[in-house]
Design a protein around this motif. Structure first.
Motif, PDB file in Angstrom:
ATOM      1  N   VAL A 146       0.833  -1.205   0.000  1.00  0.00           N
ATOM      2  CA  VAL A 146       0.000   0.000   0.000  1.00  0.00           C
ATOM      3  C   VAL A 146       0.869   1.256   0.000  1.00  0.00           C
ATOM      4  CG1 VAL A 146      -1.631   1.361   1.361  1.00  0.00           C
ATOM      5  CG2 VAL A 146      -1.996  -1.093   1.068  1.00  0.00           C
ATOM      6  N   ALA A 147       1.918   1.268   0.817  1.00  0.00           N
ATOM      7  CA  ALA A 147       2.789   2.441   0.907  1.00  0.00           C
ATOM      8  C   ALA A 147       3.468   2.746  -0.419  1.00  0.00           C
ATOM      9  CB  ALA A 147       3.830   2.234   1.999  1.00  0.00           C
ATOM     10  N   VAL A 148       3.996   1.708  -1.064  1.00  0.00           N
ATOM     11  CA  VAL A 148       4.663   1.912  -2.350  1.00  0.00           C
ATOM     12  C   VAL A 148       3.631   2.213  -3.438  1.00  0.00           C
ATOM     13  CG1 VAL A 148       6.115   0.831  -4.116  1.00  0.00           C
ATOM     14  CG2 VAL A 148       6.629   0.480  -1.691  1.00  0.00           C
ATOM     15  N   GLY A 149       2.454   1.587  -3.348  1.00  0.00           N
ATOM     16  CA  GLY A 149       1.403   1.839  -4.332  1.00  0.00           C
ATOM     17  C   GLY A 149       0.934   3.282  -4.315  1.00  0.00           C
ATOM     18  N   GLY A 155       4.138   9.756  -8.120  1.00  0.00           N
ATOM     19  CA  GLY A 155       5.504   9.702  -8.638  1.00  0.00           C
ATOM     20  C   GLY A 155       6.583   9.856  -7.589  1.00  0.00           C
ATOM     21  N   SER A 156       6.285   9.425  -6.349  1.00  0.00           N
ATOM     22  CA  SER A 156       7.262   9.612  -5.276  1.00  0.00           C
ATOM     23  C   SER A 156       7.825   8.286  -4.772  1.00  0.00           C
ATOM     24  CB  SER A 156       6.613  10.374  -4.108  1.00  0.00           C
ATOM     25  OG  SER A 156       5.529   9.631  -3.564  1.00  0.00           O
ATOM     26  N   VAL A 157       7.877   7.278  -5.645  1.00  0.00           N
ATOM     27  CA  VAL A 157       8.349   5.960  -5.217  1.00  0.00           C
ATOM     28  C   VAL A 157       9.778   6.025  -4.678  1.00  0.00           C
ATOM     29  CG1 VAL A 157       8.946   3.635  -5.974  1.00  0.00           C
ATOM     30  CG2 VAL A 157       6.814   4.676  -6.743  1.00  0.00           C
ATOM     31  N   ALA A 158      10.665   6.694  -5.431  1.00  0.00           N
ATOM     32  CA  ALA A 158      12.067   6.759  -4.999  1.00  0.00           C
ATOM     33  C   ALA A 158      12.184   7.439  -3.642  1.00  0.00           C
ATOM     34  CB  ALA A 158      12.902   7.500  -6.041  1.00  0.00           C
ATOM     35  N   ARG A 159      11.416   8.508  -3.436  1.00  0.00           N
ATOM     36  CA  ARG A 159      11.458   9.222  -2.162  1.00  0.00           C
ATOM     37  C   ARG A 159      10.912   8.360  -1.034  1.00  0.00           C
ATOM     38  NH1 ARG A 159       9.306  13.408  -3.897  1.00  0.00           N
ATOM     39  NH2 ARG A 159       7.151  13.272  -3.133  1.00  0.00           N
ATOM     40  N   THR A 160       9.833   7.624  -1.303  1.00  0.00           N
ATOM     41  CA  THR A 160       9.244   6.760  -0.277  1.00  0.00           C
ATOM     42  C   THR A 160      10.187   5.631   0.099  1.00  0.00           C
ATOM     43  OG1 THR A 160       6.978   7.247  -0.982  1.00  0.00           O
ATOM     44  CG2 THR A 160       7.323   5.197   0.219  1.00  0.00           C
ATOM     45  N   CYS A 165      14.130   3.305   3.868  1.00  0.00           N
ATOM     46  CA  CYS A 165      15.490   2.794   4.039  1.00  0.00           C
ATOM     47  C   CYS A 165      16.371   3.743   4.850  1.00  0.00           C
ATOM     48  CB  CYS A 165      16.122   2.504   2.674  1.00  0.00           C
ATOM     49  SG  CYS A 165      15.384   1.077   1.846  1.00  0.00           S
ATOM     50  N   GLY A 166      15.789   4.823   5.349  1.00  0.00           N
ATOM     51  CA  GLY A 166      16.497   5.652   6.309  1.00  0.00           C
ATOM     52  C   GLY A 166      16.531   5.008   7.680  1.00  0.00           C
ATOM     53  N   TYR A 189      10.594  -6.210  -3.472  1.00  0.00           N
ATOM     54  CA  TYR A 189      11.886  -6.169  -4.153  1.00  0.00           C
ATOM     55  C   TYR A 189      12.536  -4.790  -4.040  1.00  0.00           C
ATOM     56  CZ  TYR A 189      15.380  -5.808  -7.793  1.00  0.00           C
ATOM     57  OH  TYR A 189      16.548  -5.562  -8.471  1.00  0.00           O
ATOM     58  N   ARG A 190      11.743  -3.737  -4.229  1.00  0.00           N
ATOM     59  CA  ARG A 190      12.298  -2.378  -4.174  1.00  0.00           C
ATOM     60  C   ARG A 190      12.980  -2.112  -2.835  1.00  0.00           C
ATOM     61  NH1 ARG A 190      10.756   1.492  -7.946  1.00  0.00           N
ATOM     62  NH2 ARG A 190       9.100   0.895  -9.412  1.00  0.00           N
ATOM     63  N   ILE A 191      12.340  -2.542  -1.744  1.00  0.00           N
ATOM     64  CA  ILE A 191      12.917  -2.300  -0.418  1.00  0.00           C
ATOM     65  C   ILE A 191      14.155  -3.158  -0.190  1.00  0.00           C
ATOM     66  CG2 ILE A 191      12.504  -2.467   2.067  1.00  0.00           C
ATOM     67  CD1 ILE A 191      11.094  -0.129   0.644  1.00  0.00           C
ATOM     68  N   ILE A 192      14.070  -4.431  -0.555  1.00  0.00           N
ATOM     69  CA  ILE A 192      15.226  -5.323  -0.374  1.00  0.00           C
ATOM     70  C   ILE A 192      16.412  -4.823  -1.190  1.00  0.00           C
ATOM     71  CG2 ILE A 192      16.105  -7.669  -0.732  1.00  0.00           C
ATOM     72  CD1 ILE A 192      14.128  -7.479   1.555  1.00  0.00           C
TER      73      ILE A 192
END
Length: 257
Positions: A146-149, A155-160, A165-166, A189-192
């Motif tokens: 949900v958060a990434v969706g 258009g803020s996927v990279a920022r999220t 990952c902070g 996958y994006r987070i890993i």
């Protein structure tokens, strides 16, 4: 019976401490100054005690905020953990509780049947991490999706992903309880991938990670597990559900009569 109330701070000093945003020092100052006067403390000792009060107060406030931001599901800590009932060896428990693996940006994968203490153990580790001034983020695969969706919409996927990952420790709980589609697999996958060798990931699952391709697209599952397990501690649990055993024994149930 309490002693006499300490005199209030002079108005100018109170105003200065408010402006400097030192609420904990300001609160402690009347009692500390009264004690210092009575016991003839060295000025340096007065300063040390007052600054220690401010530091301690700020640290406690920061930890409260970090616990809230982590979004832990239940608040379970090691105070309610029964190590002797866990199938995880005592040596492994002790080693993981040091959190040295988090400092080395290694991962943790706990796999085993439902109810064998995986989530409790990892949540307790998360609380320990916060007490040692780390940042923690807790997700299920569904809440992560949900958060990434939502980020995709604006258009803020990279920022999220960068914000998540902070954190020093990122937990993804209960993988495998429900099938995961393309969106869930992509979010995971994006987070890993973003955390790989830079942050620590802890996952819990009723499936061994090698079986993630049974619940999500094979290509993404393979790439994800490859990164997840490269620097990881893989721990398996076994046994019957603690929750079910307690329910069958009538523990935690309040009689209606």
């Amino acid at each position: 019976m309490s002693g006499p109330k300490a005199p209030e701070l002079p108005e100018e000093l109170d105003r200065i401490l408010r402006r400097m945003r030192m609420p904990y020092l300001r609160k402690a100052a009347p009692d500390v100054l009264a004690t210092a006067r009575a016991q003839r403390w060295d000025p340096a000792e007065v300063l040390r005690v007052l600054l220690s009060e401010e530091t301690s107060g700020r640290n406690s406030a920061t930890r409260r905020m970090r616990r809230k931001a982590a979004n832990f599901p239940t608040g379970k800590t090691f105070s309610s953990w029964r190590p002797e009932e866990s199938s995880i060896t005592e040596a492994t428990q002790q080693s993981l509780m040091t959190l040295e693996w988090v400092g080395r940006h290694e991962n943790l994968a706990l796999a085993g049947p439902s109810g064998t203490g995986k989530s409790h153990f990892v949540e307790a580790l998360g609380h320990v991490a916060i007490e040692t001034d780390m940042r923690v983020a807790w997700f299920t695969l569904e809440t992560l999706t949900v958060a990434v969706g939502k980020a995709k919409v604006d258009g803020s996927v990279a920022r999220t992903v960068s914000r998540i990952c902070g954190c020093d420790l990122i937990v993804v709980d209960d993988i495998g309880m429900l099938p995961a589609g393309q969106d869930a697999a992509e979010a995971f996958y994006r987070i890993i991938d973003a955390a790989y060798e830079r942050r620590s990931i802890a996952v819990t699952s009723n499936l061994h990670p090698s079986g993630f391709d049974s619940i999500m697209p094979k290509t993404l599952a393979t790439a994800t597990v490859d990164r997840l397990l490269h620097h990881a501690h893989l721990v398996t649990t076994k046994g019957d559900s603690h929750r079910l055993a307690e329910a069958m024994a009538g523990k935690g149930v309040v009689s209606l009569t």
